[in-house]
Design an enzyme around this catalytic site. Structure first.
Site, mmCIF file in Angstrom:
data_model
loop_
_atom_site.group_PDB
_atom_site.id
_atom_site.type_symbol
_atom_site.label_atom_id
_atom_site.label_comp_id
_atom_site.label_asym_id
_atom_site.label_seq_id
_atom_site.Cartn_x
_atom_site.Cartn_y
_atom_site.Cartn_z
ATOM 1 N N ASP A 363 0.857 -1.186 0.000
ATOM 2 C CA ASP A 363 0.000 0.000 0.000
ATOM 3 C C ASP A 363 0.891 1.232 0.000
ATOM 4 O O ASP A 363 2.119 1.113 -0.034
ATOM 5 C CB ASP A 363 -0.915 -0.016 1.232
ATOM 6 C CG ASP A 363 -0.163 0.202 2.542
ATOM 7 O OD1 ASP A 363 1.093 0.292 2.514
ATOM 8 O OD2 ASP A 363 -0.813 0.302 3.579
ATOM 9 N N ASP A 365 1.441 4.809 2.233
ATOM 10 C CA ASP A 365 1.061 5.467 3.487
ATOM 11 C C ASP A 365 1.492 6.932 3.471
ATOM 12 O O ASP A 365 2.651 7.235 3.168
ATOM 13 C CB ASP A 365 1.758 4.761 4.664
ATOM 14 C CG ASP A 365 1.549 3.263 4.663
ATOM 15 O OD1 ASP A 365 0.441 2.821 4.992
ATOM 16 O OD2 ASP A 365 2.498 2.522 4.286
ATOM 17 N N ASP A 451 -3.287 4.613 2.571
ATOM 18 C CA ASP A 451 -3.647 5.000 3.940
ATOM 19 C C ASP A 451 -3.280 6.461 4.140
ATOM 20 O O ASP A 451 -2.124 6.854 3.920
ATOM 21 C CB ASP A 451 -2.860 4.164 4.968
ATOM 22 C CG ASP A 451 -3.576 2.876 5.325
ATOM 23 O OD1 ASP A 451 -4.704 2.666 4.829
ATOM 24 O OD2 ASP A 451 -3.002 2.085 6.089
HETATM 25 P P1 UTP Z 1 2.223 -1.008 6.609
HETATM 26 O O1 UTP Z 1 1.315 -2.082 7.077
HETATM 27 O O2 UTP Z 1 1.769 -0.211 5.468
HETATM 28 O O3 UTP Z 1 3.638 -1.668 6.365
HETATM 29 O O4 UTP Z 1 2.432 -0.077 7.857
HETATM 30 P P2 UTP Z 1 4.839 -1.200 5.442
HETATM 31 O O5 UTP Z 1 6.047 -1.259 6.297
HETATM 32 O O6 UTP Z 1 4.548 0.095 4.781
HETATM 33 O O7 UTP Z 1 4.981 -2.340 4.389
HETATM 34 P P3 UTP Z 1 4.110 -2.595 3.069
HETATM 35 O O8 UTP Z 1 5.041 -2.505 1.946
HETATM 36 O O9 UTP Z 1 3.020 -1.578 3.001
HETATM 37 O O10 UTP Z 1 3.577 -3.981 3.237
HETATM 38 C C1 UTP Z 1 3.339 0.999 7.870
HETATM 39 C C2 UTP Z 1 3.658 1.367 9.282
HETATM 40 O O11 UTP Z 1 2.557 2.011 9.862
HETATM 41 C C3 UTP Z 1 2.365 1.578 11.179
HETATM 42 C C4 UTP Z 1 3.100 0.273 11.338
HETATM 43 O O12 UTP Z 1 3.912 0.353 12.456
HETATM 44 C C5 UTP Z 1 3.939 0.144 10.105
HETATM 45 O O13 UTP Z 1 5.271 0.144 10.470
HETATM 46 N N1 UTP Z 1 0.932 1.361 11.423
HETATM 47 C C6 UTP Z 1 0.186 0.669 10.530
HETATM 48 C C7 UTP Z 1 0.368 1.852 12.552
HETATM 49 O O14 UTP Z 1 1.052 2.490 13.367
HETATM 50 N N2 UTP Z 1 -0.959 1.641 12.797
HETATM 51 C C8 UTP Z 1 -1.729 0.949 11.931
HETATM 52 O O15 UTP Z 1 -2.929 0.776 12.197
HETATM 53 C C9 UTP Z 1 -1.138 0.451 10.764
HETATM 54 MN MN MN Z 2 2.686 0.468 3.732
#
Ligand code: UTP
Ligand code: MN
Length: 527
Positions: A363, A365, A451
């Site tokens: 995804d 972020d 996100d």
């Molecule tokens: P991600 O699930 O998007 O992982 O969460 P990522 O490291 O970007 O990897 P991919 O490539 O998308 O799979 C990003 C960060 O956001 C935090 C998590 O700690 C994660 O490190 N996070 C995620 C939160 O703090 N709360 C949430 O509800 C979700």
């Molecule tokens: Mn991510």
């Protein structure tokens, strides 16, 4: 020095023929007949035929030896006196005493070298886990026996600690204390351990899952690829199970457990079903038990899907195709446009895996803030509305900011979920921004998970740190803060439980410094 076989019995030890114990006078090796007293339970068919245990009666006493013999047999172990003995277990004996005892039995040194000399702790742990705890190296000539964990170290190593070579690698205990680059040298091992972690998570065994994740993470920090299991001596977070898997891969190129898990129907179904946006482990597991195996099974089934799951199913293929960095950047341009249109001066930051330098992700972020505290309030619905009006959203769900320092401070139990205003969405990314080969003519866009998180400026540093990941890095940051510093860290704040006050910070560097940690740049947080 010889590398010992796995407790997991892949090496046919019997065929190697550890001869010699026949020379031990028989009276010294009287072994109790199989269980007659009714407890522990009667002997089972040997589960571990390649591990043949000999219990040394010296200082153990005949009755305890008889009891342990019945116990071992009831757990499916071979406990006997024969020329096939592979593991000699003693109790209350020092390494020197066992060595002297063996010498007194006139067993040739070569034979002694090929038998594991172990303390009773190995035996009790093995009985407890129902399988032989792995012993990594045996060599009486070096008076050294290394086991997977210090408590399994044989009496020999304890006696000879001072003569151990320095460990090959030194690695700090918490992931936030060490650098973990994206590219590392042990992917063949870490992929295997991460698959087991994933499978444990599917079984809702979080402890086991984190243990495998931690083991993989330690290997990611090593400056070169591991060739021999002995090189891992002294490293943290490598439990017996992980070591067994690593050893098997180093010796045979693959781990049977990993390969059979990968092939299993349950793993494959859980992987496919949790791959649907909006579907967690609990739902996937329930579906699995009801016979659902693939997302397509849901299309014409009675299962009730919520809106997120319906969107997830509809865009399953796209959402399971990696998002490239170029696509993430293209979405960044769109999000920035939306944000500037509704609140000029607001700032967006790419977080998550892409901020750590990943070339692809599941995804994208983004963190949104405005330098003037308070201006960010109510921003998300406006951004979402702007995007929606442009036809850029296939799905969205917005949650409001529920964080209040006075309420969510130290008095409340720490929650790992943060409470920012947040939008889980699926973007419709037009094809000029997508990688061309992936797009078919009939399908000029790609669904991409995005996100969005809005943070007040005063919490921005904590939010960036919390949203950059990796998940294990975040977990260890919080664990370190709690266990080592008596502080409580989340994506909003840092609370010092000793001084009973919040510690302010305007940059990630400051937060690391407040925690007494060396600063780790985002590209080295790929734990
Ligand atoms: P991600 O699930 O998007 O992982 O969460 P990522 O490291 O970007 O990897 P991919 O490539 O998308 O799979 C990003 C960060 O956001 C935090 C998590 O700690 C994660 O490190 N996070 C995620 C939160 O703090 N709360 C949430 O509800 C979700
Ligand atoms: Mn991510």
């Amino acid at each position: 020095m010889r590398t010992a076989d796995l407790g997991g019995n892949r090496v046919p030890r019997r065929s190697r023929g550890v001869r010699g114990l026949a020379m031990v006078p028989l009276k010294r090796r009287r072994v109790a007949p199989s269980a007659s007293s009714g407890h522990p339970s009667p002997p089972r068919t040997p589960q571990h035929p390649d591990v043949v245990i000999f219990l040394n009666e010296r200082k153990m006493g005949a009755s305890r030896r008889a009891f342990l013999t019945r116990l071992g047999r009831s757990k499916g172990f071979v406990v006997e006196e024969s020329d096939s003995v592979t593991h000699i277990v003693s109790e209350h004996n020092s390494g020197e005493e066992v060595q002297a005892w063996l010498e007194s039995q006139s067993i040739p040194k070569g034979i002694v070298d090929s038998v594991h000399l172990l303390d009773i702790s190995w035996f009790t742990e093995s009985m407890g886990s129902g399988e032989p705890i792995m012993v990594l190296i045996t060599s009486i000539s070096n008076l050294l026996e290394i086991c997977s964990e210090i408590r399994f170290c044989s009496l020999l190593q304890v006696n000879d600690k001072l003569r151990l070579d320095p460990p090959e690698f030194t690695v700090k205990n918490y992931a936030c204390q060490r650098r973990t680059p994206l590219k590392h040298n042990n992917t063949h091992l870490t992929h295997a351990l991460e698959l087991l972690a994933e499978s444990a998570a599917f079984g809702e065994n979080e402890g086991r899952s984190v243990a495998f994740t931690r083991a993989a993470s330690v290997l990611k920090t090593l400056p070169r690829s591991v060739q021999r299991i002995e090189e891992l001596r002294g490293l943290p977070c490598l439990g017996e199970h992980s070591l067994r898997v690593i050893k098997e891969i180093l010796e045979y190129g693959a781990s049977q457990e990993v390969e059979s898990t990968r092939q299993s129907e349950q793993y494959q179904a859980m992987k496919a079903l949790t791959g649907i946006f909006g579907v967690g482990v609990k739902t996937a597991d329930r579906w699995y038990r009801e016979g659902v195996r693939r997302p397509s099974d849901l299309m014409d089934s009675e299962q009730k899907l919520n809106q997120a799951q319906q969107a997830g199913l509809q865009h399953y293929k796209d959402l399971n195709t990696c998002v490239s960095k170029a696509e993430a950047d293209a979405i960044g341009v769109i999000v920035d446009q939306a944000v500037q249109a509704v609140l000029p001066g607001a700032q967006i930051t790419l977080t998550g895996g892409f901020r750590r330098g990943k070339e692809s992700g599941h995804d994208v972020d983004f963190l949104i803030t405005h330098p003037e505290e308070g201006k960010e309030e109510g921003l998300m619905p406006k951004v979402v509305n702007w995007l929606d009006t442009q036809g850029l959203l296939l799905y969205q769900k917005t949650t409001r900011n529920s964080y209040l320092e006075s309420k969510d401070g130290p008095a409340r139990p720490p929650s790992n979920m943060d409470r920012f205003e947040r939008c889980f969405s699926i973007f419709k990314l037009e094809s000029q921004s997508c990688s061309p080969p992936e797009r078919e003519k009939s399908h000029q866009w790609k669904a991409v998970r995005v996100d969005l998180v809005v943070s007040p400026f005063s919490q921005f540093a904590f939010a960036v740190l919390g949203w950059t990941g990796s998940k294990l890095f975040e977990r260890d940051l919080r664990r370190y803060a709690g266990q080592v510093k008596n502080m409580s860290l989340n994506s909003h704040s840092l609370f010092d439980s000793h001084q009973r006050c919040f510690l302010r910070a305007t940059s990630e560097e400051e937060i690391f410094s407040l925690l007494g940690l060396e600063y780790i740049p985002a590209c080295d947080r790929n734990a």
